[in-house]
Design an enzyme around this catalytic site. Sequence first.
Site, PDB file in Angstrom:
ATOM      1  N   LYS A  11       0.678  -0.858   0.106  1.00 60.52           N
ATOM      2  CA  LYS A  11       0.331   0.239  -0.444  1.00 60.52           C
ATOM      3  C   LYS A  11       0.922   1.149   0.117  1.00 60.52           C
ATOM      4  O   LYS A  11       1.917   1.485   0.188  1.00 60.52           O
ATOM      5  CB  LYS A  11      -0.836  -0.073   0.775  1.00 60.52           C
ATOM      6  CG  LYS A  11       0.189   0.201   3.157  1.00 60.52           C
ATOM      7  CD  LYS A  11      -0.080   1.087   3.174  1.00 60.52           C
ATOM      8  CE  LYS A  11       0.959   1.646   4.444  1.00 60.52           C
ATOM      9  NZ  LYS A  11       1.817   2.416   4.502  1.00 60.52           N
ATOM     10  N   ASP A 136      -2.179  -1.155  10.422  1.00 57.73           N
ATOM     11  CA  ASP A 136      -2.395  -1.421   8.866  1.00 57.73           C
ATOM     12  C   ASP A 136      -3.379  -2.270   8.859  1.00 57.73           C
ATOM     13  O   ASP A 136      -3.893  -2.471   7.463  1.00 57.73           O
ATOM     14  CB  ASP A 136      -1.381  -0.815   8.159  1.00 57.73           C
ATOM     15  CG  ASP A 136      -0.490   0.538   8.194  1.00 57.73           C
ATOM     16  OD1 ASP A 136      -1.500   1.788   8.196  1.00 57.73           O
ATOM     17  OD2 ASP A 136       0.356   0.805   7.710  1.00 57.73           O
TER      18      ASP A 136
END
Length: 281
Positions: A11, A136
């Site tokens: 990401k 995350d």
Amino acid sequence: MEAVTKKAYGKVNLFLSVGGKRSDGRHDVETVLCRVGVYDTVTVRRGSAGEIKLTCDDSALPVNEENIAYLAAMRYFEHVGACHGVDIDIKKRIPVKAGMGGGSSDAAAVLLALDELYGELSFDTLLEIAASLGADVPFFLYEKDIMLGKGTGAELFECGELGFEGYGVFVSHGEKLSTGKAYERLDNIRGNANQLKKADNLLLAIAEKDLFGVAGAIENDFELCYESFEEIADALYGLGCSKAFLCGSGPTVCGLFDSLEGAERACVMLRYKTFVAKLGI
Ligand code: ATP
């Protein structure tokens, strides 16, 4: 079913604003997380009862509970109340300590794979386990290209689709500051009176599929923490990127290009270690 194989994508944060330190010592953030097309391959097989085994082609990574993917399996079985046993294999391709969420993504892939193999926990429980592993991890559980994160980053909201085509040139450089150290350095640089900013302009540009608007609205407060950021960003701008920004808490810098050809051309010209990946998958 005996085994499940998952692509665990990396990401970037297209927006990462860090507010002041809260009374519990943590920071509120407003962030927009975006999956990118570089991935680890995580295979999860039914194993011998009571045993969690992990293999990984990156010999520098731990293969015990210090590996967040192993820890994810431990937590899963703790919640189930019985360790059915599992063999996990990780083919590591997301750069380690890059700010690209590789470990978090592996952990989410293990939770999703165990859920497919055993299906004993609700999505809410998987989310709870994910949040206990790291801020995350919940994002990767949703398997979405883009989400808005609030609180410590683990409170997630849908924010549409990633409708534009963009390619990142990822530049590796220097030493990672641990996420904790990066927050500490940011507090030292800015003092503790930080206004948390909103990602509204970015979300609007994403909704309008306006890559130019997206480029103008990308920002990451952690850029202040890396002295070499500006130099790398300048090199990327010199090669035609529309925005250079830091990945997560760094140190990787991403240069955003509107074409794969432009991104690949820039990669060849740079004297740093680089690779290209698409934004979204
Ligand atoms: P983030 O963007 O979430 O801060 P990162 O990309 O900077 O993550 P990772 O590569 O996910 O960092 O993790 C870095 C640290 O975590 C290393 O010290 C590494 O040894 C440890 N680690 C534990 N498990 C893993 C894993 N499965 N993959 C990568 N690193 C792992």
